[in-house]
Design an enzyme around this catalytic site. Structure first.
Site, PDB file in Angstrom:
ATOM      1  N   SER A  66       0.686  -1.222  -0.137  1.00 36.10           N
ATOM      2  CA  SER A  66      -0.094   0.014  -0.057  1.00 36.10           C
ATOM      3  C   SER A  66       0.778   1.148   0.003  1.00 36.10           C
ATOM      4  O   SER A  66       0.378   2.344  -0.218  1.00 36.10           O
ATOM      5  CB  SER A  66      -0.778   0.038   1.395  1.00 36.10           C
ATOM      6  N   LYS A 103       0.609   5.168   6.568  1.00 36.85           N
ATOM      7  CA  LYS A 103       0.025   5.649   5.465  1.00 36.85           C
ATOM      8  C   LYS A 103       0.507   7.117   5.538  1.00 36.85           C
ATOM      9  O   LYS A 103       1.317   7.820   6.485  1.00 36.85           O
ATOM     10  CB  LYS A 103      -1.502   5.841   5.855  1.00 36.85           C
TER      11      LYS A 103
END
Length: 224
Positions: free
Chosen positions: A44, A113
């Site tokens: 990701s 993230k």
């Protein structure tokens, strides 16, 4: 029975055991207060971080200055990205926690993230030129995985106080704030859930490198 030779041997093993316990205790203290190691289980955050990378995370990176747009954060996703309870029972949780502590596996509740929006920001996707915008300003995102769009999912959110809007760099492979718009909290992660900031890739050795902090000038097309 002559035990004169066995006593030193017992003391030697005792010394080794106590040394190991002390080393683990010191390591645990350091990792809980200053620096920790995390395993990257997914794609990701490519190309910056790849599956299988181990990263060194500073737990004190945000003590002297606030989290800002462009920062990479490691956070506890329980209550936002993941359920508060795993539902697997205390024994399985303990084994899983030990495996994660030694860096053998990733965590199902710890995520990495990029911060796209902080408190008060209006984050939208996308404008007529295909850019993600923050407070009406198009954002240049050189970190996005080559070939990916800023987002195929349309959204228009305002980040509440004490929350963050987070997205992965590999947008087509990242489960992030976009996928939780209808959930409690609307995909926003509480600031107090942030564990720290990655400062270095430490494994594999051919990727050993510092991870400098991004600046706002690097994340905003107009330097704002």
């Amino acid at each position: 029975m002559d035990t004169s030779e066995r006593q030193p041997r017992k003391q030697g093993w005792r010394f080794v055991f106590l040394a190991l316990v002390l080393a683990v205790a010191i390591s645990g203290l350091v990792r809980s207060l200053w620096l920790d190691v995390y395993y990257i289980p997914s794609e990701s955050m490519e190309p910056l971080l790849g599956a299988g990378d181990r990263i060194l995370v500073s737990r004190t990176a945000f003590t002297s200055e606030p989290i800002r747009r462009g920062d990479i954060v490691v956070f506890d996703g329980r209550g936002s990205f993941a359920p508060l309870s795993s539902g697997q029972g205390p024994f399985v949780d303990a084994v899983s926690a030990a495996s994660q502590w030694f860096g053998l596996t990733g965590s199902d509740t710890t995520y990495v993230k990029r911060v796209i929006g902080v408190a008060g920001d209006r984050v939208q996707c996308c404008d007529s030129s295909g850019y993600l915008t923050v407070n009406g300003q198009p954002v240049e995102e050189p970190y996005v995985y080559p070939g990916d769009e800023p987002s195929k999912q349309k959204f228009d959110v305002v980040v509440p106080d004490g929350r963050l809007w987070l997205m992965g760099d590999h947008r087509s492979r990242s489960a992030d704030s976009r996928g939780l718009l209808g959930a409690p909290g609307g995909g926003m992660v509480p600031v107090e859930r942030v564990i720290g900031r990655p400062v270095r890739i430490i494994w594999p050795l051919d990727r050993f490198a510092e991870m400098p902090r991004s600046t706002q000038a690097e994340t905003s097309k107009n330097g704002q």
